[in-house]
Design a protein around this motif. Structure first.
Motif, PDB file in Angstrom:
ATOM      1  N   LEU A  19     -45.597 100.600  -0.391  1.00 15.90           N
ATOM      2  CA  LEU A  19     -45.696  99.670  -1.513  1.00 15.90           C
ATOM      3  C   LEU A  19     -47.068  99.750  -2.167  1.00 15.90           C
ATOM      4  O   LEU A  19     -47.185  99.726  -3.411  1.00 15.90           O
ATOM      5  CB  LEU A  19     -45.413  98.250  -1.042  1.00 15.90           C
ATOM      6  N   ALA A  20     -48.132  99.859  -1.370  1.00 21.26           N
ATOM      7  CA  ALA A  20     -49.476  99.997  -1.933  1.00 21.26           C
ATOM      8  C   ALA A  20     -49.582 101.258  -2.791  1.00 21.26           C
ATOM      9  O   ALA A  20     -50.209 101.253  -3.859  1.00 21.26           O
ATOM     10  CB  ALA A  20     -50.503 100.020  -0.804  1.00 21.26           C
ATOM     11  N   ALA A 155     -42.679 108.519   4.927  1.00 20.64           N
ATOM     12  CA  ALA A 155     -43.789 109.401   5.249  1.00 20.64           C
ATOM     13  C   ALA A 155     -43.777 110.647   4.369  1.00 20.64           C
ATOM     14  O   ALA A 155     -44.797 111.020   3.765  1.00 20.64           O
ATOM     15  CB  ALA A 155     -43.723 109.799   6.725  1.00 20.64           C
ATOM     16  N   VAL A 156     -42.630 111.282   4.271  1.00 23.25           N
ATOM     17  CA  VAL A 156     -42.516 112.523   3.506  1.00 23.25           C
ATOM     18  C   VAL A 156     -42.739 112.268   2.011  1.00 23.25           C
ATOM     19  O   VAL A 156     -43.500 112.978   1.337  1.00 23.25           O
ATOM     20  CB  VAL A 156     -41.146 113.174   3.759  1.00 23.25           C
ATOM     21  N   GLY A 166     -52.235 113.061  -7.873  1.00 21.82           N
ATOM     22  CA  GLY A 166     -53.605 113.485  -7.614  1.00 21.82           C
ATOM     23  C   GLY A 166     -54.465 112.484  -6.871  1.00 21.82           C
ATOM     24  O   GLY A 166     -55.674 112.400  -7.131  1.00 21.82           O
ATOM     25  N   ILE A 167     -53.864 111.738  -5.934  1.00 26.02           N
ATOM     26  CA  ILE A 167     -54.634 110.810  -5.103  1.00 26.02           C
ATOM     27  C   ILE A 167     -54.416 111.164  -3.644  1.00 26.02           C
ATOM     28  O   ILE A 167     -53.453 111.861  -3.303  1.00 26.02           O
ATOM     29  CB  ILE A 167     -54.249 109.337  -5.374  1.00 26.02           C
ATOM     30  N   PRO A 168     -55.307 110.700  -2.741  1.00 28.76           N
ATOM     31  CA  PRO A 168     -55.143 111.045  -1.315  1.00 28.76           C
ATOM     32  C   PRO A 168     -53.839 110.495  -0.754  1.00 28.76           C
ATOM     33  O   PRO A 168     -53.410 109.392  -1.090  1.00 28.76           O
ATOM     34  CB  PRO A 168     -56.357 110.373  -0.651  1.00 28.76           C
ATOM     35  N   THR A 169     -53.235 111.276   0.107  1.00 24.74           N
ATOM     36  CA  THR A 169     -52.026 110.817   0.797  1.00 24.74           C
ATOM     37  C   THR A 169     -52.387 109.671   1.748  1.00 24.74           C
ATOM     38  O   THR A 169     -53.329 109.798   2.524  1.00 24.74           O
ATOM     39  CB  THR A 169     -51.400 111.967   1.593  1.00 24.74           C
ATOM     40  N   PRO A 170     -51.670 108.557   1.681  1.00 23.93           N
ATOM     41  CA  PRO A 170     -51.994 107.431   2.573  1.00 23.93           C
ATOM     42  C   PRO A 170     -51.855 107.833   4.035  1.00 23.93           C
ATOM     43  O   PRO A 170     -50.958 108.589   4.408  1.00 23.93           O
ATOM     44  CB  PRO A 170     -50.950 106.378   2.193  1.00 23.93           C
ATOM     45  N   ALA A 171     -52.750 107.308   4.856  1.00 26.66           N
ATOM     46  CA  ALA A 171     -52.661 107.539   6.298  1.00 26.66           C
ATOM     47  C   ALA A 171     -51.515 106.724   6.873  1.00 26.66           C
ATOM     48  O   ALA A 171     -51.368 105.538   6.560  1.00 26.66           O
ATOM     49  CB  ALA A 171     -53.968 107.152   6.971  1.00 26.66           C
ATOM     50  N   LEU A 172     -50.706 107.350   7.684  1.00 28.14           N
ATOM     51  CA  LEU A 172     -49.594 106.656   8.317  1.00 28.14           C
ATOM     52  C   LEU A 172     -50.076 105.864   9.526  1.00 28.14           C
ATOM     53  O   LEU A 172     -51.042 106.259  10.190  1.00 28.14           O
ATOM     54  CB  LEU A 172     -48.540 107.658   8.784  1.00 28.14           C
ATOM     55  N   PRO A 173     -49.401 104.768   9.857  1.00 32.76           N
ATOM     56  CA  PRO A 173     -49.680 104.094  11.127  1.00 32.76           C
ATOM     57  C   PRO A 173     -49.479 105.082  12.283  1.00 32.76           C
ATOM     58  O   PRO A 173     -48.574 105.921  12.224  1.00 32.76           O
ATOM     59  CB  PRO A 173     -48.637 102.974  11.165  1.00 32.76           C
ATOM     60  N   PRO A 174     -50.302 105.013  13.329  1.00 34.55           N
ATOM     61  CA  PRO A 174     -50.205 105.997  14.429  1.00 34.55           C
ATOM     62  C   PRO A 174     -48.805 106.123  15.019  1.00 34.55           C
ATOM     63  O   PRO A 174     -48.340 107.243  15.279  1.00 34.55           O
ATOM     64  CB  PRO A 174     -51.210 105.466  15.457  1.00 34.55           C
TER      65      PRO A 174
END
Length: 214
Positions: A19-20, A155-156, A166-174
């Motif tokens: 969502l973010a 995730a995908v 053109g922005i960084p891929t969000p980090a997934l929860p571990p």
């Protein structure tokens, strides 16, 4: 050692990350431009990502099918899996996303936010083995398995959408990383065989050209 998160907790955290991303100004600013996925605009791809949130509210409200299948059996029935880009199942996914994209980024964000708020209230009270209809299909999955499929999709497609604008891929929860890589590895082994996957992960000199799960 801290307890491992439940699938519900992992799903909700991953959905919040999606969502973010969906509400990032870069997405609205490039809504009509082509995305990194052939045949999808940024808006169409954003709609497909948002569907991984809104569709779960619809699934929980639907009457489950009597037949309950496991996760790998579910994917073995997917007509889009391994199909050509222009095959009807894949074309229909893109077409549906593009049609919904006409509502625009503000409407999309509002719908996804409302769906996530509802899921935060409803999901924690449901048992992980509750049968739920597998989206539009004529069979059911356990709730945890259904949420696993949605975490993988988020995730995908979060990566797809971030790359597209053109922005960084969000980090997934571990725990989401563990869930998604485990699922994709199982699908890759089924598609390419265990030797190919083993070599790709451990022996660069003998690695096959691809071990893509799809």
């Amino acid at each position: 050692m801290a307890d491992q998160p439940t699938m519900t907790e992992t799903y909700l955290e991953t959905a919040a990350s999606a969502l973010a991303l969906l509400t990032d100004p870069a997405v609205a600013g490039q809504w009509s431009r082509p995305s990194a996925l052939q045949g999808f605009t940024v808006g169409g791809l954003a709609e497909h990502l948002a569907l991984q949130i809104s569709s779960v509210t619809a699934v929980l409200a639907a009457e489950p099918a009597q037949q309950v299948v496991g996760l790998l059996e579910h994917y073995s029935r997917m007509t889009w899996l391994g199909a050509d880009l222009d095959a009807e199942p894949n074309a229909a996914i893109r077409r549906n996303g593009e049609e919904r994209a006409a509502e625009g980024p503000a409407a999309l964000a509002g719908q996804a936010e409302a769906a996530l708020a509802e899921l935060r209230t409803v999901l924690p009270g449901l048992p992980p083995d509750r049968p739920v209809r597998a989206m539009r299909y004529e069979w059911s999955l356990r709730l945890d398995d259904l949420l696993t499929t949605r975490v993988m999709e988020m995730a995908v497609h979060s990566d797809d959408l971030a790359v597209s604008v053109g922005i960084p891929t969000p980090a997934l929860p571990p725990h989401a990383v563990e869930v998604v890589t485990a699922l994709l590895t199982r699908l890759a082994v089924r598609r390419h065989g265990p030797t190919a996957v083993l070599r790709a992960l451990s022996r660069a000199e003998r690695a096959p050209a691809t071990i893509s799960a799809f």
